[in-house]
Design a protein around this motif. Sequence first.
Motif, PDB file in Angstrom:
ATOM      1  N   PRO A  18       0.840  -1.210   0.000  1.00  0.00           N
ATOM      2  CA  PRO A  18       0.000   0.000   0.000  1.00  0.00           C
ATOM      3  C   PRO A  18       0.872   1.256   0.000  1.00  0.00           C
ATOM      4  O   PRO A  18       1.991   1.256   0.519  1.00  0.00           O
ATOM      5  CB  PRO A  18      -0.795  -0.092   1.298  1.00  0.00           C
ATOM      6  CG  PRO A  18      -0.647  -1.494   1.761  1.00  0.00           C
ATOM      7  CD  PRO A  18       0.622  -2.028   1.183  1.00  0.00           C
ATOM      8  N   SER A  19       0.357   2.317  -0.596  1.00  0.00           N
ATOM      9  CA  SER A  19       1.053   3.592  -0.651  1.00  0.00           C
ATOM     10  C   SER A  19       0.029   4.705  -0.452  1.00  0.00           C
ATOM     11  O   SER A  19      -1.174   4.486  -0.590  1.00  0.00           O
ATOM     12  CB  SER A  19       1.737   3.726  -2.010  1.00  0.00           C
ATOM     13  OG  SER A  19       2.450   4.927  -2.099  1.00  0.00           O
ATOM     14  N   ASP A  20       0.501   5.915  -0.176  1.00  0.00           N
ATOM     15  CA  ASP A  20      -0.381   7.079   0.005  1.00  0.00           C
ATOM     16  C   ASP A  20      -1.504   6.783   0.990  1.00  0.00           C
ATOM     17  O   ASP A  20      -2.681   6.991   0.705  1.00  0.00           O
ATOM     18  CB  ASP A  20      -0.972   7.542  -1.336  1.00  0.00           C
ATOM     19  CG  ASP A  20       0.088   7.991  -2.324  1.00  0.00           C
ATOM     20  OD1 ASP A  20       1.117   8.500  -1.867  1.00  0.00           O
ATOM     21  OD2 ASP A  20      -0.137   7.828  -3.532  1.00  0.00           O
ATOM     22  N   ASP A  21      -1.155   6.264   2.155  1.00  0.00           N
ATOM     23  CA  ASP A  21      -2.128   5.939   3.204  1.00  0.00           C
ATOM     24  C   ASP A  21      -3.227   4.998   2.727  1.00  0.00           C
ATOM     25  O   ASP A  21      -4.397   5.147   3.068  1.00  0.00           O
ATOM     26  CB  ASP A  21      -2.755   7.213   3.777  1.00  0.00           C
ATOM     27  CG  ASP A  21      -1.751   8.068   4.522  1.00  0.00           C
ATOM     28  OD1 ASP A  21      -0.808   7.498   5.116  1.00  0.00           O
ATOM     29  OD2 ASP A  21      -1.904   9.303   4.524  1.00  0.00           O
ATOM     30  N   PRO A  63      -2.162  13.197 -12.466  1.00  0.00           N
ATOM     31  CA  PRO A  63      -1.236  13.544 -11.389  1.00  0.00           C
ATOM     32  C   PRO A  63       0.226  13.484 -11.826  1.00  0.00           C
ATOM     33  O   PRO A  63       1.062  14.209 -11.290  1.00  0.00           O
ATOM     34  CB  PRO A  63      -1.534  12.521 -10.293  1.00  0.00           C
ATOM     35  CG  PRO A  63      -2.263  11.418 -10.966  1.00  0.00           C
ATOM     36  CD  PRO A  63      -2.941  12.002 -12.149  1.00  0.00           C
ATOM     37  N   ASP A  64       0.541  12.651 -12.813  1.00  0.00           N
ATOM     38  CA  ASP A  64       1.921  12.573 -13.303  1.00  0.00           C
ATOM     39  C   ASP A  64       2.359  13.888 -13.935  1.00  0.00           C
ATOM     40  O   ASP A  64       3.511  14.302 -13.804  1.00  0.00           O
ATOM     41  CB  ASP A  64       2.080  11.436 -14.314  1.00  0.00           C
ATOM     42  CG  ASP A  64       1.918  10.069 -13.662  1.00  0.00           C
ATOM     43  OD1 ASP A  64       2.295   9.919 -12.487  1.00  0.00           O
ATOM     44  OD2 ASP A  64       1.407   9.161 -14.332  1.00  0.00           O
ATOM     45  N   LEU A  66       1.245  16.914 -13.107  1.00  0.00           N
ATOM     46  CA  LEU A  66       1.483  17.823 -11.990  1.00  0.00           C
ATOM     47  C   LEU A  66       2.808  17.487 -11.311  1.00  0.00           C
ATOM     48  O   LEU A  66       3.608  18.379 -11.017  1.00  0.00           O
ATOM     49  CB  LEU A  66       0.331  17.745 -10.982  1.00  0.00           C
ATOM     50  CG  LEU A  66       0.470  18.577  -9.712  1.00  0.00           C
ATOM     51  CD1 LEU A  66       0.672  20.055 -10.014  1.00  0.00           C
ATOM     52  CD2 LEU A  66      -0.755  18.377  -8.820  1.00  0.00           C
ATOM     53  N   LEU A  67       3.063  16.214 -11.101  1.00  0.00           N
ATOM     54  CA  LEU A  67       4.307  15.779 -10.464  1.00  0.00           C
ATOM     55  C   LEU A  67       5.525  16.194 -11.287  1.00  0.00           C
ATOM     56  O   LEU A  67       6.531  16.633 -10.728  1.00  0.00           O
ATOM     57  CB  LEU A  67       4.292  14.265 -10.238  1.00  0.00           C
ATOM     58  CG  LEU A  67       5.464  13.673  -9.468  1.00  0.00           C
ATOM     59  CD1 LEU A  67       5.596  14.302  -8.090  1.00  0.00           C
ATOM     60  CD2 LEU A  67       5.301  12.164  -9.342  1.00  0.00           C
ATOM     61  N   ARG A  68       5.450  16.088 -12.613  1.00  0.00           N
ATOM     62  CA  ARG A  68       6.567  16.514 -13.479  1.00  0.00           C
ATOM     63  C   ARG A  68       6.849  18.005 -13.304  1.00  0.00           C
ATOM     64  O   ARG A  68       8.006  18.423 -13.205  1.00  0.00           O
ATOM     65  CB  ARG A  68       6.261  16.218 -14.948  1.00  0.00           C
ATOM     66  CG  ARG A  68       6.595  14.827 -15.382  1.00  0.00           C
ATOM     67  CD  ARG A  68       6.554  14.664 -16.899  1.00  0.00           C
ATOM     68  NE  ARG A  68       5.306  15.086 -17.515  1.00  0.00           N
ATOM     69  CZ  ARG A  68       4.234  14.329 -17.653  1.00  0.00           C
ATOM     70  NH1 ARG A  68       4.239  13.089 -17.219  1.00  0.00           N
ATOM     71  NH2 ARG A  68       3.148  14.812 -18.230  1.00  0.00           N
ATOM     72  N   GLY A  69       5.794  18.807 -13.266  1.00  0.00           N
ATOM     73  CA  GLY A  69       5.969  20.248 -13.070  1.00  0.00           C
ATOM     74  C   GLY A  69       6.601  20.571 -11.722  1.00  0.00           C
ATOM     75  O   GLY A  69       7.503  21.411 -11.629  1.00  0.00           O
ATOM     76  N   LEU A  70       6.148  19.890 -10.685  1.00  0.00           N
ATOM     77  CA  LEU A  70       6.720  20.095  -9.351  1.00  0.00           C
ATOM     78  C   LEU A  70       8.166  19.624  -9.292  1.00  0.00           C
ATOM     79  O   LEU A  70       9.021  20.272  -8.686  1.00  0.00           O
ATOM     80  CB  LEU A  70       5.889  19.357  -8.295  1.00  0.00           C
ATOM     81  CG  LEU A  70       4.466  19.862  -8.080  1.00  0.00           C
ATOM     82  CD1 LEU A  70       3.695  18.903  -7.185  1.00  0.00           C
ATOM     83  CD2 LEU A  70       4.471  21.269  -7.494  1.00  0.00           C
ATOM     84  N   ALA A  71       8.450  18.498  -9.939  1.00  0.00           N
ATOM     85  CA  ALA A  71       9.819  17.957  -9.949  1.00  0.00           C
ATOM     86  C   ALA A  71      10.767  18.905 -10.668  1.00  0.00           C
ATOM     87  O   ALA A  71      11.905  19.106 -10.218  1.00  0.00           O
ATOM     88  CB  ALA A  71       9.833  16.577 -10.595  1.00  0.00           C
ATOM     89  N   ARG A  85       5.184  13.739  -4.414  1.00  0.00           N
ATOM     90  CA  ARG A  85       4.337  12.623  -4.835  1.00  0.00           C
ATOM     91  C   ARG A  85       3.024  12.618  -4.046  1.00  0.00           C
ATOM     92  O   ARG A  85       1.950  12.462  -4.610  1.00  0.00           O
ATOM     93  CB  ARG A  85       5.067  11.295  -4.643  1.00  0.00           C
ATOM     94  CG  ARG A  85       4.269  10.090  -5.143  1.00  0.00           C
ATOM     95  CD  ARG A  85       5.006   8.777  -4.972  1.00  0.00           C
ATOM     96  NE  ARG A  85       6.356   8.764  -5.433  1.00  0.00           N
ATOM     97  CZ  ARG A  85       6.735   8.693  -6.719  1.00  0.00           C
ATOM     98  NH1 ARG A  85       5.815   8.653  -7.642  1.00  0.00           N
ATOM     99  NH2 ARG A  85       7.994   8.679  -7.053  1.00  0.00           N
ATOM    100  N   ALA A  86       3.117  12.832  -2.734  1.00  0.00           N
ATOM    101  CA  ALA A  86       1.911  12.840  -1.897  1.00  0.00           C
ATOM    102  C   ALA A  86       0.969  13.969  -2.321  1.00  0.00           C
ATOM    103  O   ALA A  86      -0.249  13.787  -2.378  1.00  0.00           O
ATOM    104  CB  ALA A  86       2.294  12.985  -0.425  1.00  0.00           C
ATOM    105  N   PHE A  87       1.535  15.140  -2.631  1.00  0.00           N
ATOM    106  CA  PHE A  87       0.699  16.265  -3.066  1.00  0.00           C
ATOM    107  C   PHE A  87       0.030  15.955  -4.407  1.00  0.00           C
ATOM    108  O   PHE A  87      -1.186  16.124  -4.554  1.00  0.00           O
ATOM    109  CB  PHE A  87       1.530  17.548  -3.182  1.00  0.00           C
ATOM    110  CG  PHE A  87       0.737  18.724  -3.682  1.00  0.00           C
ATOM    111  CD1 PHE A  87      -0.141  19.401  -2.854  1.00  0.00           C
ATOM    112  CD2 PHE A  87       0.868  19.145  -4.995  1.00  0.00           C
ATOM    113  CE1 PHE A  87      -0.882  20.471  -3.319  1.00  0.00           C
ATOM    114  CE2 PHE A  87       0.130  20.226  -5.471  1.00  0.00           C
ATOM    115  CZ  PHE A  87      -0.744  20.885  -4.633  1.00  0.00           C
ATOM    116  N   ALA A  88       0.816  15.499  -5.371  1.00  0.00           N
ATOM    117  CA  ALA A  88       0.280  15.249  -6.720  1.00  0.00           C
ATOM    118  C   ALA A  88      -0.767  14.141  -6.718  1.00  0.00           C
ATOM    119  O   ALA A  88      -1.830  14.277  -7.327  1.00  0.00           O
ATOM    120  CB  ALA A  88       1.413  14.916  -7.688  1.00  0.00           C
TER     121      ALA A  88
END
Length: 150
Positions: A18-21, A63-64, A66-71, A85-88
């Motif tokens: 499991p991931s992300d709670d 979400p990927d 968004l994650l690319r932009g944040l990265a 990752r948690a945010f995206a």
Amino acid sequence: MKCPYCSAPDSKVVNSRPSDDGASIRRRRECLNCARRFTTYERAQLEPLMVVKRSGPREAFNPDKLLRGLALATEKRPVEPEALRAFAYGFEDEVGAAEIASEEIGKRAMTFLRPLDDVAYIRFASVYRDFDSLERFIEEIRGLKDRDEG
């Protein structure tokens, strides 16, 4: 699952947890062709969040993307990749609506980055706000400095 390295169509699951709670499943996979390992995430999706683009069309939230932009904004900065990752991947759950404007995604991402790292915030803002002049860029930096001093 198609291998991201050699594009072979078959892989096997080596590890799953499991991931992300518990909102997603993280799977380590091994390509049966080139034997390289990669990670995939699986999550239930009932109804996709729709993003209303500036030019008008709608597309499913990714979400990927968004994650690319944040990265990119946090590259070589002291920001934990897991926080990004948690945010995206938690973004869709936080919205609680059927659709969202792309501008709102940018605003929320800037709000998320602001307390983490000033440089990452400015990098993201420079793309999101599409600064058209050096003066506008400097104005944003001054505004950031004023908020820190205020």
